[in-house]
Scaffold this active site. Structure first.
Site, PDB file in Angstrom:
ATOM      1  CD  GLU A 140      -2.913   1.202   2.314  1.00 25.15           C
ATOM      2  OE1 GLU A 140      -2.539   0.729   3.398  1.00 25.15           O
ATOM      3  OE2 GLU A 140      -3.988   1.771   2.161  1.00 25.15           O
ATOM      4  CB  ALA A 275       0.424  -2.246  11.815  1.00 24.08           C
ATOM      5  CD  GLU A 277      -4.857  -1.827   5.801  1.00 27.75           C
ATOM      6  OE1 GLU A 277      -3.862  -1.499   6.481  1.00 27.75           O
ATOM      7  OE2 GLU A 277      -5.483  -1.034   5.090  1.00 27.75           O
ATOM      8  CG  ASN A 278      -0.124  -6.898   4.111  1.00 26.47           C
ATOM      9  OD1 ASN A 278      -0.163  -6.063   3.237  1.00 26.47           O
ATOM     10  ND2 ASN A 278       0.798  -6.911   5.059  1.00 26.47           N
ATOM     11  CD  GLU A 311      -3.064  -2.211  10.812  1.00 26.60           C
ATOM     12  OE1 GLU A 311      -3.425  -2.492   9.661  1.00 26.60           O
ATOM     13  OE2 GLU A 311      -2.725  -1.058  11.166  1.00 26.60           O
ATOM     14  CG  HIS A 314      -7.777  -1.824   7.984  1.00 27.78           C
ATOM     15  ND1 HIS A 314      -8.568  -0.902   7.360  1.00 27.78           N
ATOM     16  CD2 HIS A 314      -6.732  -1.126   8.505  1.00 27.78           C
ATOM     17  CE1 HIS A 314      -8.021   0.322   7.507  1.00 27.78           C
ATOM     18  NE2 HIS A 314      -6.914   0.197   8.206  1.00 27.78           N
ATOM     19  CD  GLU A 333      -5.986   3.534   7.037  1.00 26.41           C
ATOM     20  OE1 GLU A 333      -6.117   3.218   8.229  1.00 26.41           O
ATOM     21  OE2 GLU A 333      -5.432   2.788   6.215  1.00 26.41           O
TER      22      GLU A 333
HETATM   23 ZN   LIG Z   1      -5.363   1.523   8.811  1.00 32.29          ZN
END
Ligand SMILES: [Zn+2]
Length: 852
Positions: A140, A275, A277-278, A311, A314, A333
């Protein structure tokens, strides 16, 4: 405003939908020692029309010709042509490719870079002193194109099946469970991962290195593991406890099961963001995941909880349902920031997370009250525009306005709207209006009309309460010198409460002034979730100030924040905040007290020695009794607020109050290496402030041998509190040599803040600004500029700072720099207004003598 896909499709950075991918099969051979990778890729696509050419995204990759199989025929492209501006590779064909389903096959090679973006390599020294290599991804916003050729936009969702060829002894992780591991000979093995769900390219991840993983814990059938560099297995229990709670909580809140097949949370030794969020392969900075609860402070434990909760939220909001284009990133976000607090509040209600959120809301207020603010949502054309959006307005203001809406609609109605939204758009993409329409369906309220005024214009209103009239006007910290991004009128959801009968009511303030059913005993902004400032006039304010103890904790914190804002704009005298704080003494309320502590720190920076003596007396009068009441050592069973307040009091008394007992206690604990718990940061900074010979060497030794990431950072930043310019300058040198690039910009920012050598460090850093932009991860120069915020109260220096940063714009995030410069000017103004007379006024208000 641009709100639909069809309007933005003319954006030259976006790919046409003539060819649309549906499945990627990616095989990567990773050469860690050589810092290189070689890939082969098959992409199933739909040719929506017959074409003789197509483009996809690729940058810093060597890409072969493409073979296309479609409709039983095979076509070979010419060598691709690359466009550096739009980051594309274009493949041309001698004949037309027919319409229909096809597969594109190609190979490519790339370099594992050291810029902490795309597919990158990092080197670190492990706990046994051995140098180790890892290769990992951060894709990202738009860096998937640096790892493999792809349609690198969030709306081109597809499945991904990843195969990694890696050194035999290393571990590998990706978004899904490992399906097979096959030795290939010569010390190599092939790891095949399951196919992912349909998702965006920026969520793909692969990580290779000497990692260990906890045994999986099953949460509602999903296996969860914490993955960490070898030797750090003693720091994972907190992360596991938080993750288990979060996955259960979100599955219930969203009423949708976790969408992936497993969750790994990985601690990465070099990581530019906090961090990422994959899906199923969430990556963190070590300090945001690994922690020892027996030695950490409450703030550090809460931070880890918030980041993990963020995370994991997400996984649904962002990964399952994704913004159509990057201007919708605010929703991702802001919502994750909102959910991190809701989830944390559910995990430990006694932490009173939404009271503590007042500090985050204040951070948003501070930026959003500058004319250089921006709307939360604005048009994003290029990848750089998008990368400039990861700021306090997207996260904290976005969260604040969602919280305001949630409290106005009611928590269960809001949750119902979120469920509708996620169910309607699962595995697909959305624009902001889709969320409002789901919330309208759940509530029957004109959510879009209300929220457009908060999302599509900058700033926020000041509500003035006069009798039974409530009026609104734009709030600004200063007069506009030129153009202003602050809006003019809002649809303000207001919650009120009567102090007499505790009944709450709501109304929507639409006009510039409205008559409402309130009286002198009414709290406007009851519950404290409004994203606006409030002033009461005359008798009304006196009633509320006299009944301070009848307010909720958060309402008191808001009253302190609003008072501080009035002081900053020059509407109230500086000492008002301190006199108001007298009423706080018996209350364990760190959030309200931290507003007082912030004001004291700012005054401490601009006052002369005599003024600082007067200020020290005030701080002693206010916080001395608080620390006496709480004691220096935690009492078994005390609240987390008591611990946090102890830290605020201890730091303020030691640093601003220059209280000898506190200073002695801090240095005693430092010498005994008893630097743990809530006081840890204060112990180190108070000690460093004493300028004792040898302490800096002790800090460096403790940093090098630290067993937790939190201790490592605490001692890394310790020189920033030193009163010895040589210590500060030595740390400055190390920021450009031995300090990891993920940490160095933050270290430099803290050094710029230093009392004795800050300006010198700023001059040195700006003299090598080109190197700063080259060496450190993108966006991190902003952390250095942010350092000017608290020390620049000298007008001449502030002019120099502004001139430099306006004539040396950073490549990403210059608007944030402009906001920081405006905040700096605000501090300069406050200092100018108060520097000559504040000491006298403090002595008169607090009856302190001028002899100390
Ligand atoms: Zn985020």
């Amino acid at each position: 405003m641009v709100r639909t896909t069809t309007e933005t499709i003319t954006n030259p950075y976006r790919l046409p939908r003539t060819v649309v991918p549906s499945a990627y099969r990616l095989r990567l051979d990773v050469d860690l020692d050589g810092a290189a990778f070689a890939g082969s890729l098959d992409i199933d696509v739909e040719f929506n029309e017959s074409v003789n050419s197509f483009a996809l995204n690729a940058i810093e990759l060597d890409v072969s010709t493409a073979t296309v199989r479609v409709d039983g025929a095979e076509f070979l492209s010419s060598a691709p042509t690359f466009d550096e501006t739009y980051e594309t590779a274009t493949f041309d064909f001698a004949s037309d490719l027919p319409k229909g389903r096809g597969t594109i096959s190609l190979t490519f090679t790339g370099v594992l870079n050291d810029k902490l973006r795309g597919f990158y390599r990092s080197t670190y020294v492990d706990t046994t002193g051995v140098t180790r290599l890892i290769a990992t991804t951060q894709l990202e916003s738009t860096d998937a194109r640096r790892a493999f050729p792809c349609w690198d936009e969030p709306a081109f969702k597809a499945t991904f099946q990843v195969t990694l060829v890696i050194p035999q002894e290393m571990a590998a992780f990706s978004n899904t469970t490992e399906q097979s591991s096959t030795p290939l000979g010569a010390g190599r093995r092939e790891v095949v991962f399951a196919q992912t769900m349909v998702m965006s390219t920026y969520l793909v991840a692969f990580v290779v290195g000497p990692f260990e993983a906890t045994a999986p814990t099953s949460v509602l059938g999903t296996p969860v593991r914490i993955v960490y560099p070898i030797g750090k297995g003693h720091l994972v229990d907190w992360a596991m406890e938080i993750s288990v709670h979060a996955l259960e909580y979100f599955s219930d809140y969203f009423a949708i099961p976790y969408p992936g097949d497993k969750v790994d949370l990985l601690a990465i030794p070099d990581f530019a963001a906090g961090a990422m969020e994959n899906l199923g392969c969430v990556t963190f900075r070590e300090s945001e995941l690994l922690i020892d609860p027996s030695s950490a402070s409450h703030a550090e434990l809460e931070r880890v909880a918030l980041v993990i909760n963020h995370e994991l939220a997400h996984m649904w909001f962002g990964d399952l349902v994704t913004m159509d284009w990057w201007q919708g990133i605010w929703l991702n976000e802001a919502f994750a920031t909102f959910m991190e607090s809701i989830c944390t509040d559910h995990f430990r209600p006694e932490w009173k997370k939404w009271v503590g959120f007042n500090s985050s809301r204040d951070a948003a207020f501070t930026v959003d009250g500058q004319h250089s603010t921006r709307p939360i949502e604005y048009e994003v054309v290029s990848p750089d525009d998008c990368r400039g959006m990861f700021d306090v307005l997207t996260y904290e203001k976005g969260c604040s306005v969602l919280r305001m809406l949630e409290q106005y609609l009611g928590e269960s109605t809001f949750r119902d709207g979120i469920r509708i939204y996620l169910q309607r758009h699962a595995y697909a993409n959305t624009v902001t209006a889709d969320l409002w329409s789901a919330l309208e369906a759940a509530s029957g309220e004109p959510v879009g009309d209300i929220m457009d005024t908060w999302i599509l214009q900058g700033g926020y209103p000041l509500l003035t309460v006069t009798g039974t009239t409530v009026s609104q006007e734009p709030f600004a910290y200063a007069k506009a010198k030129g153009e202003s991004n602050i809006g003019s009128r809002w649809r303000v959801p207001v919650i009120t409460r009567s102090l007499d009968n505790a009944s709450t009511d709501t109304f929507l303030l639409i006009e510039s002034a409205q008559k409402v059913a309130i009286d002198d005993t009414t709290i406007v902004n009851a519950g404290g979730s409004g994203f606006y400032r409030t002033t009461y006039s005359g008798e009304h304010l006196r009633v509320i100030a006299n009944r301070l103890h009848e307010l909720d904790e958060i309402e008191r914190a808001v009253l302190f924040s609003d008072t501080w804002a009035s002081i900053l704009v020059g509407r109230a005298p500086f000492e008002d905040l301190f006199t108001l704080a007298r009423g706080l003494e018996p209350l364990d309320e760190p959030t309200a007290w931290s507003v007082v502590a912030t004001a004291a720190r700012l005054a401490d920076r601009f006052l002369d020695d005599d003024g600082r003596d007067a200020l020290a007396q005030v701080v002693s009068q206010l916080l001395g009794p608080v620390l006496s009441r709480l004691g220096i050592t935690p009492i078994a069973g005390e609240s987390s607020q008591a611990g946090e307040l102890r830290a605020v009091a201890f730091a303020s008394l030691g640093l601003v109050g220059r209280d000898t007992q506190v200073i002695d206690e801090a240095t005693r604990r430092f010498d005994a290496n008893s630097v743990t718990g809530d006081l840890a940061d204060a112990i180190v900074s108070i000690t460093m402030r004493q300028g004792r010979a040898g302490d800096v060497a002790i800090c460096e030794e403790r940093r090098a041998s630290a067993t937790t990431p939190q201790d490592e950072l605490r001692y890394l930043y310790a020189p920033a509190s030193s009163v010895d310019p040589a210590v500060v300058l030595d740390a400055y040198e190390r920021a450009f040599t031995t300090v990891r690039t993920q940490d160095a910009p933050y270290l430099l920012g803290s050094l710029v803040r230093n009392r004795v050598a800050g300006p010198q460090v700023w001059h040195l850093v700006t003299a090598r600004w080109h190197e700063v932009e080259e060496r450190f991860p993108e966006r991190s120069p902003i952390a250095i500029v942010a350092g000017v915020l608290t020390f620049m109260t000298d007008p001449a220096l502030a002019r120099e700072v502004r001139q430099f940063h306006e004539s040396h714009p950073v490549s990403v995030g210059q608007q944030q720099v402009a906001q920081i410069l405006d905040l700096m000017d605000l501090n300069v103004d406050v200092a100018q207004r108060n520097v000559a007379t504040l000491a006298t006024r403090l002595r008169s208000a607090f009856g302190a003598s001028s002899e100390t």
